[in-house]
Scaffold this motif. Structure first.
Motif, short mmCIF file in Angstrom:
data_model
loop_
_atom_site.label_atom_id
_atom_site.label_comp_id
_atom_site.label_asym_id
_atom_site.label_seq_id
_atom_site.Cartn_x
_atom_site.Cartn_y
_atom_site.Cartn_z
N SER A 49 0.88 -1.28 0.02
CA SER A 49 -0.13 0.11 0.02
C SER A 49 0.98 1.21 -0.01
O SER A 49 0.50 2.39 -0.86
CB SER A 49 -1.14 0.03 1.03
OG SER A 49 -0.19 0.02 2.57
N MET A 50 1.94 1.20 0.62
CA MET A 50 2.93 2.33 0.72
C MET A 50 3.36 2.52 -0.73
O MET A 50 3.60 3.70 -1.25
CB MET A 50 4.03 2.14 1.75
CG MET A 50 3.52 2.32 3.15
SD MET A 50 3.01 3.94 3.79
CE MET A 50 1.19 3.49 3.60
N TYR A 51 3.84 1.29 -1.23
CA TYR A 51 4.39 1.60 -2.78
C TYR A 51 3.22 2.41 -3.73
O TYR A 51 3.77 3.12 -4.37
CB TYR A 51 4.80 0.41 -3.04
CG TYR A 51 6.14 -0.21 -3.19
CD1 TYR A 51 7.26 0.53 -3.50
CD2 TYR A 51 6.30 -1.34 -2.17
CE1 TYR A 51 8.48 0.03 -3.42
CE2 TYR A 51 7.75 -1.63 -2.21
CZ TYR A 51 8.84 -1.09 -2.56
OH TYR A 51 10.07 -1.56 -2.38
N ARG A 52 2.14 1.87 -3.58
CA ARG A 52 1.14 2.43 -4.39
C ARG A 52 0.77 3.99 -3.89
O ARG A 52 0.73 4.81 -4.87
CB ARG A 52 -0.34 1.75 -4.17
CG ARG A 52 -0.39 0.38 -4.69
CD ARG A 52 -1.64 -0.36 -4.69
NE ARG A 52 -1.56 -1.79 -5.55
CZ ARG A 52 -1.65 -2.88 -4.80
NH1 ARG A 52 -1.64 -2.74 -3.23
NH2 ARG A 52 -1.78 -3.92 -5.19
N PRO A 89 4.80 8.70 -10.96
CA PRO A 89 3.26 8.99 -11.20
C PRO A 89 2.44 7.86 -10.45
O PRO A 89 2.95 6.78 -10.46
CB PRO A 89 3.39 9.26 -12.58
CG PRO A 89 4.46 8.32 -13.07
CD PRO A 89 5.52 8.58 -12.43
N GLU A 90 1.41 8.16 -10.40
CA GLU A 90 0.42 7.09 -9.84
C GLU A 90 0.22 5.82 -10.70
O GLU A 90 0.33 5.77 -11.73
CB GLU A 90 -1.22 7.76 -9.50
CG GLU A 90 -2.02 6.88 -8.90
CD GLU A 90 -3.29 7.44 -8.77
OE1 GLU A 90 -4.19 6.62 -8.19
OE2 GLU A 90 -3.31 8.82 -8.89
N TYR A 105 11.65 6.75 -17.96
CA TYR A 105 12.35 6.14 -16.91
C TYR A 105 11.27 6.57 -15.76
O TYR A 105 11.22 5.79 -14.71
CB TYR A 105 13.83 6.81 -16.82
CG TYR A 105 14.35 6.42 -15.26
CD1 TYR A 105 15.04 5.02 -15.28
CD2 TYR A 105 14.38 7.13 -14.33
CE1 TYR A 105 15.74 4.60 -14.29
CE2 TYR A 105 14.89 6.84 -13.02
CZ TYR A 105 15.76 5.41 -12.81
OH TYR A 105 16.19 5.19 -11.94
N GLN A 106 10.73 7.74 -15.84
CA GLN A 106 9.87 8.08 -14.77
C GLN A 106 8.75 7.27 -14.51
O GLN A 106 8.25 7.09 -13.35
CB GLN A 106 9.40 9.66 -14.80
CG GLN A 106 10.59 10.74 -14.86
CD GLN A 106 11.02 10.70 -13.68
OE1 GLN A 106 10.93 10.66 -12.26
NE2 GLN A 106 12.51 10.80 -13.63
N ASN A 107 8.41 6.74 -15.59
CA ASN A 107 7.05 5.74 -15.40
C ASN A 107 7.61 4.32 -15.14
O ASN A 107 6.69 3.33 -14.85
CB ASN A 107 6.15 5.84 -16.66
CG ASN A 107 5.63 7.07 -16.78
OD1 ASN A 107 5.14 7.72 -15.92
ND2 ASN A 107 5.43 7.38 -18.08
N MET A 108 8.90 4.20 -15.09
CA MET A 108 9.40 2.63 -14.79
C MET A 108 9.06 2.26 -13.31
O MET A 108 9.46 3.06 -12.43
CB MET A 108 10.90 2.58 -14.88
CG MET A 108 11.04 2.39 -16.54
SD MET A 108 12.88 2.04 -16.45
CE MET A 108 13.21 1.84 -18.30
#
Length: 563
Positions: free
Chosen positions: A385-388, A393-394, A502-505
């Motif tokens: 849940s913390m990762y999410r 970005p979300e 990279y930002q979306n990885m």
């Protein structure tokens, strides 16, 4: 304390045993290669068998040549775990399909009189009483089994390292791994120390090494190739069983070996084999070109520029040769991984670590899995849940969060639920394959070229998805070498880490990309994976031939390095 000391003593004893076995080999194995030796090395598998059966070459002459090369390979890469040359020197039957063909055996397959260690010190000094059915078949077929090849402790790894045997190096560049648990065999075959390596594959264990060392391999479906007597890293696991898989330096040798083994009727040797005769497939003779579906990314770890370039070269070459190549849209890979990893580690890793002694090294990939399994489920759900919540970005870490909260020890009832989920995933794939009308799937074996030494923990087993996916599906999958890493062509943009990709990885992908270094990887092999459906081994081999032919016609044929 006693077990830890026993571990050190047994490692030292095994290493001394290998030194002694090597030192007592006949002097011919230490002599330089002759012109006649070079001629034998230039023969294909079928030519070796024909020449031996015609009595124009003695099987012992072939053994001497490949024995010399095996010792050279071992000196360069540390790829061997035992020497069986003395037994191989005994008279072998001729007029057989594999007369004089020199074959190495991975150190998880039983050969009577020799240890089957899986890289564990506790398994040294305990030679197998009987040989695996496949070993008996090969001996009846006239093959010469000369060495066993090194494996990592417990097998599951992107590197080939154990306290018992040390570390195996990639023959193309010693700073990199030869790949996964059949790394010793792949390094040996690349070095021409064996015509065929008999390896295994549970999630890419034969395909990663083939790709990393520039050789060929085909992972079979369960039951097509003899596998009984192969000691699994997790014995009794039926949800994702280990399959025995051969490796060869040329596609012709691999195809001939497959054909000749199946023609030996392996189901008469091994009760787990399906009685399915060899079914020739030849697209050239049929005049039909197969239709290809390409998976460009598994949506978990996108392929690096080097691996993507190899895939594009294969796709472009096929199109130039008149093949229809389309983008393939598979069911979400994450759905398969959720079921596959839970079934793989449903016992909490107990079977994997049972033979491990105190003080015995655990590789980084196994440590990360063990840590994940050891956390209580509530803690994993909290971390997920913390990762999410914190990922921007979300949704960036949804895949990692999902796997984190689902991989845990299961009850029998929970295992049954995951088996049902796996079968639903297989059904979805079968429908997608049929609806999109393809003969083969073409994709990369892994997102990056060979993993640098010490990188298996960073890469993690989760990044094995491009290969593990087809173990979950029980599909046939073959490796075709394509080209080499080029530091000029395969660079990442200077501002890559500031870019959208990279930002979306997710964090798994970012870890894998932290290992990607096209300058350091320059000259390492790159390959593609050719995938067919269940029990389509002959068709996959024919598809691999189409890829190889198209590459050569386009001027991009792979030329293996001579060592």
């Amino acid at each position: 304390m006693f077990a830890s000391r026993r571990h050190l003593v047994d490692c030292a004893r095994k290493q001394q045993e290998l030194v002694h076995k090597r030192s007592t080999l006949p002097p011919i194995y230490s002599e330089p290669l002759t012109d006649d030796d070079q001629k034998i090395l230039g023969l294909s598998l079928s030519q070796v068998a024909s020449e031996c059966n015609a009595h124009t070459i003695a099987p012992k002459a072939v053994l001497h040549v490949y024995g010399k090369r095996a010792l050279m390979a071992h000196d360069a890469t540390n790829c061997l775990s035992d020497f069986m040359i003395r037994d191989a020197e005994r008279d072998v039957p001729l007029q057989r399909p594999l007369s004089g063909v020199v074959i190495s055996i991975k150190d998880c397959i039983d050969v009577a009189g020799y240890d089957t260690t899986l890289g564990f010190s506790a398994r040294t000094g305990r030679p197998a009483e009987t040989s695996a059915p496949l070993v008996r078949l090969l001996q009846d077929a006239g093959a010469l089994l000369h060495v066993k090849t090194a494996v990592p402790t417990g097998l599951l790894s992107f590197e080939t390292q154990s306290d018992v045997f040390g570390e195996t190096l990639n023959p193309y560049n010693p700073a990199f791994s030869p790949g996964a648990s059949t790394g010793g065999g792949a390094a040996l075959v690349a070095y021409q120390g064996s015509i065929i390596e008999v390896g295994t594959d549970i999630g890419g264990s034969a395909r990663f090494p083939a790709a990393y060392c520039g050789v060929y391999s085909v992972k079979s479906s369960v039951g097509r190739f003899p596998a009984h007597g192969c000691v699994q890293c997790m014995p009794g696991l039926e949800a994702s069983p280990t399959v025995t898989s051969p490796l060869a330096r040329t596609l012709d040798d691999l195809r001939e070996f497959w054909k000749r083994v199946v023609e030996m009727q392996p189901w008469l040797y091994d009760h787990t084999c399906i009685p399915l005769p060899w079914r020739p497939v030849d697209f050239v003779l049929s005049g039909r070109k197969p239709r290809w579906g390409v998976i460009w990314s598994d949506d978990i770890v996108p392929p690096s520029p080097a691996c993507l370039r190899a895939l594009r070269e294969a796709v472009d070459s096929l199109r130039r040769a008149g093949h229809e190549v389309v983008d393939f849209t598979p069911p979400p890979t994450l759905d398969g991984l959720k079921a596959g990893f839970q079934l793989l580690f449903g016992d909490g890793g107990i079977a994997l670590h049972a033979p491990r002694r105190p003080g015995e090294t655990m590789n980084g990939a196994q440590r990360s899995v063990q840590l994940m399994l050891s956390l209580p489920l509530w803690a994993k759900k909290f971390l997920a849940s913390m990762y999410r919540l914190l990922s921007r970005p979300e949704g960036r870490n949804e895949a990692w969060a999902t796997l984190l909260e689902t991989i845990h020890p299961m009850t029998i009832a929970e295992e049954h639920v995951q088996t049902v989920a796996r079968e639903a995933f297989k059904e979805a794939w079968h429908k997608a394959w049929r609806d999109q009308g393809i003969d083969f799937v073409l994709t990369v074996p892994h997102a990056i070229p060979p993993v640098p030494r010490g990188g298996t923990g960073t890469a993690t087993l989760v990044s094995a998805s491009y290969c593990f996916l087809f173990n979950i599906l029980d599909y046939c999958a073959g490796i075709v070498p394509v080209t080499y890493v080029d530091e000029a062509l395969d660079r990442l943009p200077a501002d890559f880490k500031q870019g959208r990709e990279y930002q979306n990885m997710n964090d798994i992908a970012r870890g894998v990309y932290s290992l990607y270094d096209p300058s350091g990887m320059h000259g390492l092999p790159l390959a593609v994976q050719v995938v067919g459906q269940r029990l389509e081994e002959e068709k996959v081999l024919a598809g691999m031939a189409e890829v190889e032919r198209a590459l050569w016609d386009a001027g991009h044929g792979f030329i293996a390095k001579e060592f």
